[in-house]
Design an enzyme around this catalytic site. Sequence first.
Site, mmCIF file in Angstrom:
data_model
loop_
_atom_site.group_PDB
_atom_site.id
_atom_site.type_symbol
_atom_site.label_atom_id
_atom_site.label_comp_id
_atom_site.label_asym_id
_atom_site.label_seq_id
_atom_site.Cartn_x
_atom_site.Cartn_y
_atom_site.Cartn_z
ATOM 1 N N SER A 107 5.361 -45.563 -68.165
ATOM 2 C CA SER A 107 4.498 -44.906 -69.143
ATOM 3 C C SER A 107 3.031 -44.955 -68.727
ATOM 4 O O SER A 107 2.656 -44.420 -67.694
ATOM 5 C CB SER A 107 4.725 -45.535 -70.517
ATOM 6 N N ASP A 254 -0.100 -39.409 -71.153
ATOM 7 C CA ASP A 254 0.074 -40.574 -70.296
ATOM 8 C C ASP A 254 1.091 -40.238 -69.213
ATOM 9 O O ASP A 254 1.550 -39.102 -69.104
ATOM 10 C CB ASP A 254 0.474 -41.807 -71.106
ATOM 11 N N ASP A 256 4.249 -40.684 -68.559
ATOM 12 C CA ASP A 256 5.565 -40.090 -68.832
ATOM 13 C C ASP A 256 5.513 -39.084 -69.972
ATOM 14 O O ASP A 256 6.542 -38.562 -70.394
ATOM 15 C CB ASP A 256 6.614 -41.164 -69.106
ATOM 16 N N ASP A 258 4.977 -39.195 -73.187
ATOM 17 C CA ASP A 258 5.544 -39.404 -74.522
ATOM 18 C C ASP A 258 4.441 -39.594 -75.559
ATOM 19 O O ASP A 258 4.722 -39.764 -76.742
ATOM 20 C CB ASP A 258 6.523 -40.575 -74.551
#
Length: 461
Positions: A107, A254, A256, A258
């Site tokens: 992340s 960010d 990833d 999410d």
Amino acid sequence: MPKMFGTDGVRGLANRDLTARLALDLGDAAVRVLGDAGTQDDQPEGRRRALVGRDTRVSGDFLASALSAGMAAGGFDVIDAGIIPTPGIAFLTSVLNVEMGAVISASHNPMPDNGIKFFARGGFKLPDQKEDDIEAVLGQDWDRPTGAGVGRVSHDQTTATNLYIDHLVATIAPLNDDKTQPKPLKGLKIVADCANGATSVVAPEALRRAGADVIVINASPDGYNINKNAGSTHPEQLQAMVKATDAVMGVAFDGDADRCLAVDEDGNMINGDQIMGILARAKQREGKLNHDTLVVTVMSNLGLKLALKDMGIKTVETAVGDRYVLEEMLKGDYSLGGEQSGHVINREFATTGDGTLTALTLCNEVVKSGKSLKELAADFPQLPQTLINVPNVDKKAASTNKRIQDAVAREEELLGDTGRVLLRPSGTEPLVRVMAEAATQAYADEVCTRLAKIVAEELAL
């Protein structure tokens, strides 16, 4: 032995804490635990399937290979979707009706770290018990299939990415009857900071297909530059670019994707609380905010809750972590929830936090409302907040120490309805986070400093 799974899967320094061997074992164990959720007849041709994706970290390649090998050795056919946002794997796990999905990502963490998180059928993150079950059988021998019973690994990043982008665009711009693409964001000039991460292709394409004029920064991943002075954890470039290009707003993801944060036309940061407030009011207007309630975490600013209360919107609090937000949403049949950090879950379209979906929905609300992002965010003022991390303490004793609890009660009494305090033990480190909100920054600083001092004195290791 410390618990391997944290608040968002398994994480650590790639090739030191998170090794190829561990990834292989996790794939093997996940097959044993999640494979019990159905029978082989559930899938085409009697084969059970898993979906694997990753962000842009260089370590993702060997970890994906190892994880896929563990799953295939356990009899699962594995579809490697390549580089794709975490919520893309959640979505595809559901629509492709595969037994499970897995994402290799850390992340917003620095590039040397990596992680593995799993999704069950339907695209939902695993509950704690399932993670405990995986950990319990990790590395154990079992009667693995042989011959024709072992699985295959196939690679199809293009199809996976296109399916996900189609879904994202359709959330605000479903195709017309003649199959032409509406452009609800036409004329909206925005800057998108992709953090050199997993949404470097997805977010710009989705926003452009919806009609936006997109200026893209930090969308050239090389395996090493993910989150480096970029994205939601380092928004300085985005703030400067929005002002330099006269864009109406900016969005930052960010690694990833999410989570999503935003920037208004003056370069001011718009955090997850403000974004949730804007979207909750929009859903309420459209009759889509179930039970007129927004699910937040204990870290959400009191200012958000007070503003929503004035609008007739209730809030329900959970522990920190989007998985706990989702659990509460499912339990109470709520349609919107999230975190101050920018994880926003829109249950109408997603089973987890989706940064690109949040960006599209926020941009769409700017257009629909006829107001600037700055004007929309102004309706959700944030109380000044101070956060102090107190390290090297016995975090488990924070909730039972009498001096600490008396001090908290005293500060809460003095603050009344004008602020609040929160003590939260870290989930991964021997520290306690002390947070205070008050009418002024100076008073928030005073309260937080007083409490942090007492925590350090009482709980020092």
